[in-house]
Design an enzyme around this catalytic site. Structure first.
Site, short mmCIF file in Angstrom:
data_model
loop_
_atom_site.label_atom_id
_atom_site.label_comp_id
_atom_site.label_asym_id
_atom_site.label_seq_id
_atom_site.Cartn_x
_atom_site.Cartn_y
_atom_site.Cartn_z
N ASP A 1 4.67 -14.12 12.04
CA ASP A 1 3.30 -14.53 11.73
C ASP A 1 2.38 -13.34 11.98
O ASP A 1 1.87 -13.14 13.08
CB ASP A 1 2.94 -15.73 12.61
CG ASP A 1 1.56 -16.28 12.30
OD1 ASP A 1 0.75 -15.56 11.67
OD2 ASP A 1 1.27 -17.42 12.70
N HIS B 1 -1.96 10.02 -1.01
CA HIS B 1 -2.07 8.73 -1.71
C HIS B 1 -1.92 8.90 -3.21
O HIS B 1 -1.56 7.97 -3.91
CB HIS B 1 -3.47 8.13 -1.47
CG HIS B 1 -3.51 7.12 -0.38
ND1 HIS B 1 -3.24 5.81 -0.59
CD2 HIS B 1 -3.77 7.23 0.94
CE1 HIS B 1 -3.36 5.14 0.55
NE2 HIS B 1 -3.68 6.00 1.49
N LYS C 1 -7.09 -0.39 11.55
CA LYS C 1 -6.48 -0.87 10.29
C LYS C 1 -5.23 -0.04 10.01
O LYS C 1 -4.20 -0.55 9.59
CB LYS C 1 -7.50 -0.77 9.15
CG LYS C 1 -7.07 -1.49 7.88
CD LYS C 1 -6.23 -0.64 6.95
CE LYS C 1 -5.85 -1.38 5.68
NZ LYS C 1 -4.97 -0.59 4.82
N GLU D 1 0.84 -1.21 0.00
CA GLU D 1 0.00 0.00 0.00
C GLU D 1 0.87 1.25 0.00
O GLU D 1 1.76 1.41 0.85
CB GLU D 1 -0.91 0.00 1.24
CG GLU D 1 -1.91 1.16 1.24
CD GLU D 1 -2.90 1.10 2.40
OE1 GLU D 1 -3.06 0.05 3.01
OE2 GLU D 1 -3.51 2.15 2.67
P1 NAD Z 1 9.88 -22.62 16.70
O1 NAD Z 1 9.26 -23.83 17.29
O2 NAD Z 1 10.36 -22.71 15.31
O3 NAD Z 1 11.08 -22.13 17.60
C1 NAD Z 1 11.04 -22.06 18.99
C2 NAD Z 1 12.11 -22.94 19.61
O4 NAD Z 1 13.40 -22.38 19.41
C3 NAD Z 1 11.95 -23.03 21.10
O5 NAD Z 1 11.13 -24.15 21.37
C4 NAD Z 1 13.37 -23.23 21.62
O6 NAD Z 1 13.65 -24.59 21.80
C5 NAD Z 1 14.25 -22.71 20.50
N1 NAD Z 1 15.02 -21.50 20.87
C6 NAD Z 1 16.32 -21.27 20.60
N2 NAD Z 1 16.69 -20.05 21.04
C7 NAD Z 1 15.60 -19.48 21.60
C8 NAD Z 1 15.36 -18.22 22.21
N3 NAD Z 1 16.31 -17.29 22.34
N4 NAD Z 1 14.12 -17.96 22.66
C9 NAD Z 1 13.13 -18.88 22.53
N5 NAD Z 1 13.31 -20.10 21.98
C10 NAD Z 1 14.54 -20.40 21.50
O7 NAD Z 1 8.94 -21.36 16.73
P2 NAD Z 1 7.74 -20.89 17.61
O8 NAD Z 1 8.02 -19.47 17.88
O9 NAD Z 1 7.42 -21.77 18.74
O10 NAD Z 1 6.52 -21.01 16.56
C11 NAD Z 1 6.29 -20.02 15.60
C12 NAD Z 1 5.55 -20.60 14.42
O11 NAD Z 1 4.33 -21.21 14.84
C13 NAD Z 1 5.16 -19.55 13.44
O12 NAD Z 1 5.65 -19.93 12.17
C14 NAD Z 1 3.63 -19.59 13.44
O13 NAD Z 1 3.13 -19.29 12.14
C15 NAD Z 1 3.35 -20.98 13.83
N6 NAD Z 1 2.03 -21.30 14.39
C16 NAD Z 1 1.14 -20.35 14.82
C17 NAD Z 1 -0.08 -20.70 15.36
C18 NAD Z 1 -1.02 -19.65 15.88
O14 NAD Z 1 -0.66 -18.48 15.94
N7 NAD Z 1 -2.27 -19.99 16.25
C19 NAD Z 1 -0.43 -22.05 15.46
C20 NAD Z 1 0.50 -23.01 15.01
C21 NAD Z 1 1.73 -22.63 14.49
#
Ligand code: NAD
Length: 482
Positions: free
Chosen positions: A286, A384, A270, A87
């Site tokens: 996300d 715009h 928005k 946008e």
């Molecule tokens: P992830 O599982 O890829 O990474 C998290 C992992 O990284 C942790 O479990 C930990 O073991 C490790 N890690 C290493 N260094 C870390 C640090 N400094 N801090 C925290 N953890 C560290 O990612 P996530 O963040 O658990 O999940 C994100 C994904 O989940 C996104 O892609 C999202 O789209 C997806 N998702 C979202 C939903 C929802 O929003 N409803 C549902 C399902 C999946």
């Protein structure tokens, strides 16, 4: 907040008028970009082979412009804000108002610990109140099982920290809803939380009786809030056409409107999310999770309301505040997988998910001020118009330098419409065809003349007129049709 880039200014005067290479040069004075990062930014948003690993049924990649919002100073530190957005006017608007605020005010930001909520739903429980007590009595065991799932997170100081139990009356009877509170440190946290919730299902079924159904993160991440506050003098809005005091009054009226009316609040929010989403997309986060959380939070008192508030301080300054859930991370998801997200995070220079959330809140607040300022003064169409006209020109087939030509002509005429753009493009194409045709004719004419000269010079004793060209060479046709 981290000290990276400390002392460097995010004021980039004239940035918009540079070409992309010059902008990279200028940016390198703020954060050094390697040659391959500059190449990456210009050429390969997302390589197909990485895209193919990210989702199913990949047939290509989809590009978006990556703009840079300048001029941000939050607390005492300067930031440049990468924004992936289609946008027009958003990047320019937020940069301009960030400049006004840095010159006439101040922005601060804050956030809670990054605690996400996981929900476990148990149905068919005989005595929900009694089951609630049994689950709470087992809190230590629940936290232990949850934390066994992610030793890395626990090592980093995060992990499951608390358990809450609600009895929810629903159309299908009472349900036990268990909330697992997890400090996810620098992750967005959905995977972490979902894994823990799934691992707890059997134990909780045994403890509460009944049947476990859903085990998933909640996107109403109201334990993970980020906020920002800005204060700005009315002098910031003073222009030849506008009185600063009146602009501030207009912004207060606009806020009162949004506070009282969900139809207006939706548009108000928005605008806030224009900036936050753009930052989330640029950093590989996300953005749907952030969107869902923001809107649910905006309706937390039963009516959908604005995410920001605007008041006047005692000395007459305009004060804006924002608070919303920002479940965004620096690791996990696409943040480390998408090459441009890695570069965007490097440009941003944040050292924790908390800091990213604070920047996001501040950018959303400034974007809201940019939109309100336009709305209570010239309206948003003028700002715009130029970029909108360029988009219309491109969708009508204009390319290269023709885009500006077509856009400018439509603006002059006050007709920014696809049908008019198409007419101008057709007219330009006809003109270009004629020019090409004329050039070809001229070249043929000149080469024939050269050939004649060579021929007459090579004939001993013959100095007369050269042979006339054949009719089908068309050299006698006029060079201009009109
Ligand atoms: P992830 O599982 O890829 O990474 C998290 C992992 O990284 C942790 O479990 C930990 O073991 C490790 N890690 C290493 N260094 C870390 C640090 N400094 N801090 C925290 N953890 C560290 O990612 P996530 O963040 O658990 O999940 C994100 C994904 O989940 C996104 O892609 C999202 O789209 C997806 N998702 C979202 C939903 C929802 O929003 N409803 C549902 C399902 C999946």
């Amino acid at each position: 907040m981290s000290q990276t880039n400390k002392g460097r200014s995010s004021r980039f005067p004239g940035f918009y008028s540079l070409d992309v290479d010059e902008r990279h040069d200028r940016l390198c004075e703020f954060v050094r970009l390697a040659a391959e990062e500059r190449y990456q930014l210009k050429h390969e948003a997302l390589p197909l082979k990485i895209a193919d690993q990210m989702v199913e049924n990949v047939i290509g990649v989809f590009g978006l412009p990556l703009g840079l919002a300048a001029n941000f100073r939050i607390q005492d530190r300067d930031y440049v804000i990468p924004m992936a957005i289609e946008e027009s006017s958003v990047v320019a608007g937020v940069s301009h108002v960030a400049k006004l605020v840095r010159e006439h005010g101040r922005i601060t930001a804050h956030s809670t610990e990054p605690v996400m909520i996981g929900q476990i739903q148990i149905v068919g429980v005989a005595d929900p109140d009694e089951a609630r007590h049994r689950v709470l009595e087992a809190k230590e065991r629940i936290l232990h099982i949850a934390n066994e799932q992610d030793p890395v997170l626990v090592e980093l100081g995060g992990g499951a920290k608390d358990v809450e139990v609600r009895v929810l009356n629903t159309v299908r009877g009472p349900m036990l809803i268990i909330h697992l509170l997890v400090d996810v440190r620098d992750a967005m946290g959905a995977n972490v939380v979902n894994t823990m919730c799934e691992a707890l299902a059997l134990f909780l079924e045994g403890r509460a009786g009944g049947k476990v159904r859903l085990r998933i993160v909640s996107n109403l991440a109201d334990r993970r809030l980020a906020g920002a506050r800005l204060e700005v003098s009315p002098a910031a809005f003073e222009e030849q056409e506008w009185n600063g005091e009146d602009v501030v009054e207009g912004i207060l009226d606009a806020y009162a409107f949004a506070l009282a009316d969900p139809y207006r609040a939706a548009t108000h929010n928005k605008g806030v999310m224009n900036a936050i989403d753009a930052l989330m997309i640029a950093t590989g986060n996300d953005w749907r999770a952030v969107e869902a959380g923001a809107h649910a939070y905006a309706a937390r008192d039963g009516q959908y309301r604005p995410l920001t508030s605007w008041t006047r301080a005692a000395e007459g300054h305009l004060v804006g505040e924002i608070e919303l859930p920002v479940p965004a991370g620096l690791i996990g998801g696409a943040t480390k997988v998408h090459p441009n997200a890695r570069i965007a995070l490097k440009l941003l220079g944040v050292s924790s998910a908390k800091e990213l959330a604070e920047v996001a809140a501040a950018v959303g607040l400034v974007q809201n001020l940019a939109a309100l300022r336009s709305l209570v003064t010239e309206g948003i169409q003028r700002g715009h118009m130029i970029l909108h006209a360029r988009n219309v020109a491109m969708s009508a087939g204009a390319a290269g330098e023709a885009v500006s030509h077509v856009a400018n002509q439509m603006i002059r005429e006050g007709k920014i419409r696809f049908d008019r753009a198409r007419q101008i493009v057709r007219h330009l194409l006809k003109g270009a065809e004629r020019t090409v045709h004329d050039l070809e004719a001229r070249l043929r004419h000149e080469s024939l003349r050269e050939a004649e000269t060579r021929e007459s010079e090579s004939r001993p004793g013959k100095t007369g007129r050269a042979t006339q060209p054949q009719r089908d060479d068309k050299v006698d046709e006029p060079l201009h049709h009109e």
